[in-house]
Design a protein around this motif. Structure first.
Motif, PDB file in Angstrom:
ATOM      1  N   LEU A   1       0.827  -1.210   0.000  1.00 22.72           N
ATOM      2  CA  LEU A   1       0.000   0.000   0.000  1.00 22.72           C
ATOM      3  C   LEU A   1       0.862   1.260   0.000  1.00 22.72           C
ATOM      4  O   LEU A   1       0.605   2.202  -0.768  1.00 22.72           O
ATOM      5  CB  LEU A   1      -0.935  -0.010   1.215  1.00 22.72           C
ATOM      6  N   LEU A   2       1.890   1.263   0.849  1.00 26.06           N
ATOM      7  CA  LEU A   2       2.782   2.433   0.887  1.00 26.06           C
ATOM      8  C   LEU A   2       3.539   2.590  -0.424  1.00 26.06           C
ATOM      9  O   LEU A   2       3.745   3.711  -0.908  1.00 26.06           O
ATOM     10  CB  LEU A   2       3.765   2.293   2.054  1.00 26.06           C
TER      11      LEU A   2
ATOM     12  N   ALA B   1       1.175   4.047  -2.907  1.00 29.56           N
ATOM     13  CA  ALA B   1       0.985   5.476  -2.673  1.00 29.56           C
ATOM     14  C   ALA B   1       2.198   6.270  -3.158  1.00 29.56           C
ATOM     15  O   ALA B   1       2.057   7.357  -3.748  1.00 29.56           O
ATOM     16  CB  ALA B   1       0.738   5.740  -1.193  1.00 29.56           C
TER      17      ALA B   1
ATOM     18  N   LEU C   1      -4.184   5.950   0.369  1.00 34.57           N
ATOM     19  CA  LEU C   1      -4.057   5.399   1.725  1.00 34.57           C
ATOM     20  C   LEU C   1      -5.414   5.275   2.401  1.00 34.57           C
ATOM     21  O   LEU C   1      -5.688   4.287   3.108  1.00 34.57           O
ATOM     22  CB  LEU C   1      -3.134   6.294   2.554  1.00 34.57           C
TER      23      LEU C   1
ATOM     24  N   ILE D   1      -6.346   1.364   3.059  1.00 37.88           N
ATOM     25  CA  ILE D   1      -6.193   0.864   4.425  1.00 37.88           C
ATOM     26  C   ILE D   1      -7.349  -0.049   4.826  1.00 37.88           C
ATOM     27  O   ILE D   1      -7.223  -0.884   5.744  1.00 37.88           O
ATOM     28  CB  ILE D   1      -6.067   2.060   5.410  1.00 37.88           C
TER      29      ILE D   1
ATOM     30  N   VAL E   1      -5.949   5.987  10.717  1.00 40.66           N
ATOM     31  CA  VAL E   1      -5.291   6.303   9.447  1.00 40.66           C
ATOM     32  C   VAL E   1      -6.219   7.092   8.535  1.00 40.66           C
ATOM     33  O   VAL E   1      -5.810   8.079   7.902  1.00 40.66           O
ATOM     34  CB  VAL E   1      -4.820   5.003   8.770  1.00 40.66           C
TER      35      VAL E   1
ATOM     36  N   CYS F   1      -5.524  10.898   7.308  1.00 37.56           N
ATOM     37  CA  CYS F   1      -5.480  11.212   5.876  1.00 37.56           C
ATOM     38  C   CYS F   1      -6.526  12.258   5.509  1.00 37.56           C
ATOM     39  O   CYS F   1      -6.262  13.158   4.697  1.00 37.56           O
ATOM     40  CB  CYS F   1      -5.701   9.931   5.062  1.00 37.56           C
TER      41      CYS F   1
END
Length: 426
Positions: free
Chosen positions: A27-28, A31, A79, A83, A97, A101
């Motif tokens: 996921l990171l 992003a 994100l 998430i 999170v 965000c």
């Protein structure tokens, strides 16, 4: 391929922590990839496309960074959405999170709007008449309101509550907020009054002695006004002081095209006397006084003739004085001076006698407002008048100095005579 993916997924499900860690990393990474693609490809491509137009060649637009700030929203959205699909994450972590965000997205949008407002102000200042109606104060007010709303929305997003709950609590905090932001509110009211009444503009020469300000206005903001003094120092004055405190604005003088000379020559009153016929004849040769003295003598002769026998006593007659003739000379001199504005008030008058002499005041206007030229004209006029004053038998009053005292004792500097023999014997 699909079977291999399902087998890998089934294997990862046997290790929940590893599955969660790998999913977070993906996921990171996604992003980061999205951020790189947006900023390095889309944003750069957009800027390159704009550079081919007249708008894109403007350096101010390139320095605003509005588009780059908005590009930060893309990874935050990824994100926020991604998430949710991360397996084995506690619900509280997902909520935190997403809230962070959401707050980041709100902050980014607020900063981008602030950048747009600053861009609008910079473009407006390019207008030739922008200094007449500056909008910087209004831009700052709108920016503060936007940041205040953004702060409320960010707090509401972080605590996962409706912003209406926070807004309902602001009513009870109104008094506290007014106390905290009283300077901002007063400055806002002052900015509106300054703009609507056209009290000051950028470029005006103002003088506020109580704050040691004497120079040109270089910036008008919401809270402060910057004045560059003539010694090149900068004085920062609260905007509200221009409503509550007195100050002098020289804009009217600059727009009129003439700057006032109001200065006196202090004459020794003991030098004031009547002019003799010989002195009148000598002064009549002056180019400026010939016609004046001729008409003045005709007027006095007509007056004195009507006195008949009483005219035999000089005290009963009217005679020409040296101070009156000098006053007429000064006025005629100013009337023909190339540096004096003849369409404005021009006076040469006597003021109340004082212990420092009899003031003869010159009240007139130059035909320029430039400082150096104004001082040059003023100095030239008084240089001439002080030099020609003895021609009228007048003296400038001056307090006794050390040289005057020494002249009263002519023998004070004589060398001492040696004592005689008789004096030594005595």
């Amino acid at each position: 391929m699909k079977e291999q993916y399902q087998a890998t997924l089934a294997w990862l499900q046997q290790y929940p922590e590893l599955h969660t860690l790998i999913s977070l990393c993906l996921l990171l990474f996604g992003a980061w990839i999205a951020n790189w693609v947006v900023k390095r490809i889309l944003v750069r491509g957009l800027y390159r496309a704009l550079r081919s137009t007249s708008i894109g060649q403007d350096k101010v637009l390139g320095d605003s960074h509005v588009v780059r700030r908005l590009a930060n929203i893309v990874p935050a959205l990824i994100l926020t959405s991604g998430i949710k699909v991360i397996p084995h994450l506690p619900e509280a972590v997902v909520t935190v999170v997403q809230n962070v965000c959401s707050a980041f997205i709100i902050l980014t949008i607020a900063l981008a709007i602030g950048g747009v407002l600053n861009l609008i102000n910079m473009l407006y200042q390019r207008r030739p008449d922008a200094h007449l109606k500056p909008i910087k104060g209004y831009i700052q007010v709108v920016t503060i309101v936007i940041y205040a709303i953004a702060a409320i929305l960010m707090v509401a997003a972080l605590i996962d509550r409706s912003p209406l709950i926070l807004l309902s609590g602001l009513g009870a905090m109104a008094a506290v907020l007014m106390l905290i932001f009283q300077d901002t509110l007063l400055s806002l009211v002052a900015s509106v009054q300054i703009s609507s009444s056209d009290i000051i503009r950028v470029g005006d020469w103002i003088e506020m002695p109580q704050l040691n300000a004497d120079g040109d206005v270089i910036d008008i903001a919401l809270h402060t006004v910057k004045v560059q003094n003539f010694d090149k120092t900068i004085t920062t004055i609260p905007t509200k002081r221009f409503i509550s405190d007195p100050f002098k604005n020289y804009r009217g003088m600059q727009e009129s095209g003439g700057r006032r000379i109001k200065r006196s020559i202090y004459l020794d009153q003991t030098s004031v006397r009547f002019l003799s016929p010989d002195e009148i004849a000598r002064l009549q040769r002056f180019l400026l006084l010939g016609q004046y003295l001729s008409s003045k003598q005709s007027e006095l002769l007509s007056w004195n003739t009507e006195l008949a026998e009483a005219a035999q006593e000089p005290a009963n007659t009217r005679r020409v004085t040296n101070i009156g003739t000098f006053r007429a000379y000064v006025e005629l001199y100013l009337r023909q001076h190339r540096g004096i504005n003849q369409n404005m008030t021009l006076l040469v008058r006597q003021l109340q006698p004082t212990a420092d002499g009899l003031p003869l005041e010159l009240y007139c206007f130059t035909n320029t407002v430039a400082w150096a030229a104004y001082e040059g004209y003023q100095s030239d006029i008084f240089d001439h008048l002080l030099a020609i004053l003895p021609e009228f038998g007048l003296r400038v009053f001056q307090h006794p100095s050390g040289a005057d005292m020494r002249e009263l004792r002519p023998n004070s500097h004589a060398p001492a005579q040696p004592a005689s023999a008789a004096q030594l014997q005595s």
